[in-house]
Scaffold this motif. Structure first.
Motif, PDB file in Angstrom:
ATOM      1  N   ARG A  13      68.457  38.467  -4.164  1.00 50.98           N
ATOM      2  CA  ARG A  13      67.240  39.112  -3.657  1.00 50.98           C
ATOM      3  C   ARG A  13      67.464  40.581  -3.326  1.00 50.98           C
ATOM      4  O   ARG A  13      66.581  41.240  -2.787  1.00 50.98           O
ATOM      5  CB  ARG A  13      66.743  38.366  -2.429  1.00 50.98           C
ATOM      6  CG  ARG A  13      66.401  36.921  -2.774  1.00 50.98           C
ATOM      7  CD  ARG A  13      66.051  36.123  -1.573  1.00 50.98           C
ATOM      8  NE  ARG A  13      65.971  34.705  -1.904  1.00 50.98           N
ATOM      9  CZ  ARG A  13      65.149  33.865  -1.336  1.00 50.98           C
ATOM     10  NH1 ARG A  13      64.338  34.259  -0.389  1.00 50.98           N
ATOM     11  NH2 ARG A  13      65.145  32.601  -1.691  1.00 50.98           N
ATOM     12  N   LEU A  15      69.263  42.048  -1.055  1.00 50.84           N
ATOM     13  CA  LEU A  15      69.134  42.316   0.372  1.00 50.84           C
ATOM     14  C   LEU A  15      70.486  42.707   0.954  1.00 50.84           C
ATOM     15  O   LEU A  15      71.522  42.191   0.544  1.00 50.84           O
ATOM     16  CB  LEU A  15      68.619  41.074   1.100  1.00 50.84           C
ATOM     17  CG  LEU A  15      67.182  40.678   0.815  1.00 50.84           C
ATOM     18  CD1 LEU A  15      66.904  39.300   1.388  1.00 50.84           C
ATOM     19  CD2 LEU A  15      66.228  41.697   1.402  1.00 50.84           C
ATOM     20  N   ASP A  19      69.231  44.493   6.395  1.00 46.71           N
ATOM     21  CA  ASP A  19      67.855  44.066   6.115  1.00 46.71           C
ATOM     22  C   ASP A  19      67.576  42.707   6.743  1.00 46.71           C
ATOM     23  O   ASP A  19      66.548  42.507   7.404  1.00 46.71           O
ATOM     24  CB  ASP A  19      67.596  43.969   4.606  1.00 46.71           C
ATOM     25  CG  ASP A  19      67.752  45.289   3.878  1.00 46.71           C
ATOM     26  OD1 ASP A  19      67.452  46.343   4.483  1.00 46.71           O
ATOM     27  OD2 ASP A  19      68.168  45.257   2.704  1.00 46.71           O
ATOM     28  N   VAL A  20      68.495  41.762   6.521  1.00 49.14           N
ATOM     29  CA  VAL A  20      68.315  40.406   7.043  1.00 49.14           C
ATOM     30  C   VAL A  20      68.346  40.422   8.569  1.00 49.14           C
ATOM     31  O   VAL A  20      67.535  39.764   9.218  1.00 49.14           O
ATOM     32  CB  VAL A  20      69.370  39.442   6.459  1.00 49.14           C
ATOM     33  CG1 VAL A  20      69.227  38.053   7.041  1.00 49.14           C
ATOM     34  CG2 VAL A  20      69.257  39.386   4.936  1.00 49.14           C
ATOM     35  N   ARG A  22      67.544  42.891  10.602  1.00 47.81           N
ATOM     36  CA  ARG A  22      66.306  43.511  11.086  1.00 47.81           C
ATOM     37  C   ARG A  22      65.110  42.565  10.944  1.00 47.81           C
ATOM     38  O   ARG A  22      64.319  42.405  11.866  1.00 47.81           O
ATOM     39  CB  ARG A  22      66.038  44.806  10.314  1.00 47.81           C
ATOM     40  CG  ARG A  22      64.765  45.529  10.758  1.00 47.81           C
ATOM     41  CD  ARG A  22      64.391  46.676   9.831  1.00 47.81           C
ATOM     42  NE  ARG A  22      64.150  46.162   8.489  1.00 47.81           N
ATOM     43  CZ  ARG A  22      64.792  46.568   7.407  1.00 47.81           C
ATOM     44  NH1 ARG A  22      65.732  47.482   7.481  1.00 47.81           N
ATOM     45  NH2 ARG A  22      64.511  46.052   6.224  1.00 47.81           N
ATOM     46  N   ASP A  23      65.003  41.916   9.803  1.00 50.51           N
ATOM     47  CA  ASP A  23      63.842  41.065   9.521  1.00 50.51           C
ATOM     48  C   ASP A  23      63.852  39.757  10.299  1.00 50.51           C
ATOM     49  O   ASP A  23      62.795  39.192  10.568  1.00 50.51           O
ATOM     50  CB  ASP A  23      63.753  40.766   8.020  1.00 50.51           C
ATOM     51  CG  ASP A  23      63.483  42.012   7.185  1.00 50.51           C
ATOM     52  OD1 ASP A  23      63.082  43.059   7.758  1.00 50.51           O
ATOM     53  OD2 ASP A  23      63.676  41.939   5.957  1.00 50.51           O
ATOM     54  N   THR A  24      65.035  39.241  10.637  1.00 48.81           N
ATOM     55  CA  THR A  24      65.125  37.934  11.292  1.00 48.81           C
ATOM     56  C   THR A  24      65.396  38.025  12.787  1.00 48.81           C
ATOM     57  O   THR A  24      65.153  37.071  13.508  1.00 48.81           O
ATOM     58  CB  THR A  24      66.254  37.080  10.674  1.00 48.81           C
ATOM     59  OG1 THR A  24      67.503  37.744  10.890  1.00 48.81           O
ATOM     60  CG2 THR A  24      66.014  36.832   9.200  1.00 48.81           C
ATOM     61  N   GLY A  25      65.946  39.144  13.238  1.00 52.14           N
ATOM     62  CA  GLY A  25      66.347  39.255  14.632  1.00 52.14           C
ATOM     63  C   GLY A  25      67.706  38.621  14.908  1.00 52.14           C
ATOM     64  O   GLY A  25      68.141  38.561  16.050  1.00 52.14           O
ATOM     65  N   ARG A  28      73.593  41.179  13.741  1.00 50.56           N
ATOM     66  CA  ARG A  28      74.217  41.654  12.500  1.00 50.56           C
ATOM     67  C   ARG A  28      75.624  41.085  12.314  1.00 50.56           C
ATOM     68  O   ARG A  28      76.031  40.752  11.198  1.00 50.56           O
ATOM     69  CB  ARG A  28      74.252  43.183  12.527  1.00 50.56           C
ATOM     70  CG  ARG A  28      74.789  43.795  11.278  1.00 50.56           C
ATOM     71  CD  ARG A  28      74.702  45.301  11.358  1.00 50.56           C
ATOM     72  NE  ARG A  28      75.387  45.885  10.219  1.00 50.56           N
ATOM     73  CZ  ARG A  28      75.389  47.158   9.936  1.00 50.56           C
ATOM     74  NH1 ARG A  28      74.760  48.001  10.698  1.00 50.56           N
ATOM     75  NH2 ARG A  28      76.029  47.606   8.890  1.00 50.56           N
ATOM     76  N   GLU A  49      66.310  29.959  11.312  1.00 51.72           N
ATOM     77  CA  GLU A  49      65.696  31.249  11.000  1.00 51.72           C
ATOM     78  C   GLU A  49      66.037  31.703   9.582  1.00 51.72           C
ATOM     79  O   GLU A  49      65.191  32.243   8.874  1.00 51.72           O
ATOM     80  CB  GLU A  49      66.121  32.313  12.018  1.00 51.72           C
ATOM     81  CG  GLU A  49      65.407  33.628  11.846  1.00 51.72           C
ATOM     82  CD  GLU A  49      63.895  33.537  11.929  1.00 51.72           C
ATOM     83  OE1 GLU A  49      63.218  34.265  11.160  1.00 51.72           O
ATOM     84  OE2 GLU A  49      63.375  32.740  12.733  1.00 51.72           O
ATOM     85  N   TYR A  53      63.377  32.404   6.697  1.00 51.04           N
ATOM     86  CA  TYR A  53      63.355  33.720   6.058  1.00 51.04           C
ATOM     87  C   TYR A  53      63.484  33.622   4.539  1.00 51.04           C
ATOM     88  O   TYR A  53      62.768  34.292   3.800  1.00 51.04           O
ATOM     89  CB  TYR A  53      64.481  34.581   6.639  1.00 51.04           C
ATOM     90  CG  TYR A  53      64.549  35.977   6.089  1.00 51.04           C
ATOM     91  CD1 TYR A  53      63.574  36.924   6.401  1.00 51.04           C
ATOM     92  CD2 TYR A  53      65.601  36.376   5.263  1.00 51.04           C
ATOM     93  CE1 TYR A  53      63.640  38.212   5.907  1.00 51.04           C
ATOM     94  CE2 TYR A  53      65.683  37.660   4.773  1.00 51.04           C
ATOM     95  CZ  TYR A  53      64.699  38.573   5.103  1.00 51.04           C
ATOM     96  OH  TYR A  53      64.765  39.857   4.602  1.00 51.04           O
TER      97      TYR A  53
END
Length: 73
Positions: A13, A15, A19-20, A22-25, A28, A49, A53
């Motif tokens: 994808r 990604l 990115d993951v 930020r998008d999922t919370g 990191r 999550e 996602y």
């Protein structure tokens, strides 16, 4: 042994870890450890999550490999 396919899924994808995160919370560092397969444990909320996602099942992310075999899908 459990094999984590997060790096493959993210690569397909296009990604990045950031990115993951930020998008999922999801932290990191947690995603980094899963991506590099160095995680020794993971919270069920994180797995849930990630499934939400990526719109996938747990078995798409994790695979059980008996006796540590390195069989790919």
């Amino acid at each position: 042994m459990l094999k984590c396919h997060l790096s493959r899924i993210m690569g397909e994808r296009k990604l990045k870890i950031v990115d993951v995160a930020r998008d999922t919370g999801i932290n990191r560092g947690t995603i980094t450890r899963l991506y590099h397969e160095t995680a020794s444990r993971v919270e069920l909320e994180v797995v849930e999550e990630l499934c939400r996602y990526f719109d996938c099942q747990v078995g798409d992310i994790f695979e059980y490999q008996p006796n540590g075999t390195n069989k790919s899908l």
